[in-house]
Structure formats: structure tokens, C-alpha cells
Design an enzyme around this catalytic site. Structure first.
Site, PDB file in Angstrom:
ATOM      1  CG  HIS A  38      43.124  -0.452  47.685  1.00  0.00           C
ATOM      2  ND1 HIS A  38      42.348  -0.474  48.814  1.00  0.00           N
ATOM      3  CD2 HIS A  38      42.912  -1.632  47.063  1.00  0.00           C
ATOM      4  CE1 HIS A  38      41.694  -1.614  48.871  1.00  0.00           C
ATOM      5  NE2 HIS A  38      42.017  -2.339  47.827  1.00  0.00           N
ATOM      6  CE  LYS A 103      28.234   2.192  48.928  1.00  0.00           C
ATOM      7  NZ  LYS A 103      27.370   3.043  49.743  1.00  0.00           N
TER       8      LYS A 103
END
Length: 185
Positions: A38, A103
Site C-alpha cells: 500500500h 478484518k
């Protein structure tokens, strides 16, 4: 209730129909990316450079898969904690990503970015990496191989079970669940 079948790439119209708490089975191509990947993607965007993969309509799964054991496509492939990607997620969504999978809850800047871009946050079950790997039919590294397990992988998945945790209207399944629980007490 039967799970909704989704096939990638996703459109804004498709994600607009998804609601927090809805169970889905995802099939098609998805990409993996964790913290280090990222960071590199956002640096490329900030510098006006092209990305190693076209993110338009795509789904990014926050996972660093384990190496494939003999005879398998991939090793355990459980989700990592999504909040680690919060600072990068608005830029990634703006680049065209329609859904991210991980999550845990997300920060307010991510919720606003999901609403602005008409995208969704999907949840995979933590601790079930071996089970999730059974839904992965093909895996290959497509960018940043020097990052090892954090390299970007292209995965072909079939009926990957996910839940809509935050929909494109900003409804949050974690908060809905908490409110439902406390209202019963």
C-alpha cells in the site's frame, strides 16, 4: 438467507446494492496488498506514476499468504488487521478500487472514502486462513516481488465467503451488531 454471488470486477452499481451484514460469495480476480505494498502504491500515485496493476473495479484483499505447500496453489491466506491500511485506503479507493477485504473496524476517514467512492469494506473470517485458501484457484505475484509475502498477488477465487462490514452508505455492521446486542439487554 442465501449469500449474494459477486463476480469481479465490481461496478459502482453493484456495490451500491450491498448492505452491511449481507453475506456474499466472491468469484473472479482479486489482488492482495498489505502495508508495504500500500505504501508503494500510494507513493506511485502521489508522484503521478502509473501503477503496476489497473485498480479500476478491483478488489484488494489484505493478506500476506503463506507459501504454497506441495500440491497446493497457495498456503494459508487469512486476513490481516485492516486498520493498518487506513492511512492509504482513501487514495487506493480514489484510484478505482471497489472493495477491500480484511478484518476489524475502520477509521472515520475510510468510512467517508467508501461513501465518496461508492465502495464497500468486506470482511473475511480471521483465523480461518486454511479454509479461505480452499477458495483460491490460482495465485501469482504480479508486483513488488521483493516484498516477499507482502508482494501484490493476483488471485483467482471461487465463492470466497465474505460479509459486508461497511456498505457504500457508511452503515457499519460492527456498530449495528453492538447496538442490537445492547438493546436486548
Amino acid at each position: 438467507m442465501e449469500a449474494t454471488k459477486l463476480k469481479t470486477p465490481l461496478t459502482r452499481e453493484q456495490t451500491a446494492k450491498l448492505e452491511a451484514g449481507q453475506s456474499c460469495l466472491l468469484s473472479g480476480t482479486i489482488y492482495t496488498a498489505r502495508d508495504a505494498a500500500h505504501k508503494r502504491l500510494v507513493e506511485l500515485l502521489d508522484n503521478g506514476q502509473s501503477l503496476p496493476v489497473d485498480l479500476a473495479g478491483q478488489v484488494i484483499y489484505y493478506v500476506g499468504p503463506c507459501p504454497a505447500p506441495p500440491g497446493k496453489v497457495i498456503g494459508s491466506a487469512g486476513p490481516t488487521t485492516s486498520m493498518r491500511m487506513d492511512s492509504y485506503t482513501p487514495a487506493i479507493l480514489k484510484a478505482g478500487v471497489r472493495a477491500v477485504i480484511g478484518k476489524g473496524d475502520r477509521g472515520p476517514e475510510v468510512v467517508e472514502a467508501l461513501k465518496e467512492q461508492g465502495a464497500v469494506y468486506l470482511g473475511a473470517i480471521g483465523g480461518a486462513g486454511a479454509l479461505i485458501a480452499r477458495h483460491i484457484r490460482k495465485a501469482e505475484v504480479v508486483a513488488f516481488p521483493d516484498l516477499g509475502p507482502e508482494a501484490i498477488h493476483r488471485l483467482e477465487v471461487e465463492d470466497l465467503p465474505v460479509i459486508v462490514l461497511i456498505d457504500s452508505a457508511g452503515n457499519n455492521f460492527y456498530r449495528i451488531g453492538r447496538n442490537n446486542f445492547t438493546s436486548r439487554q
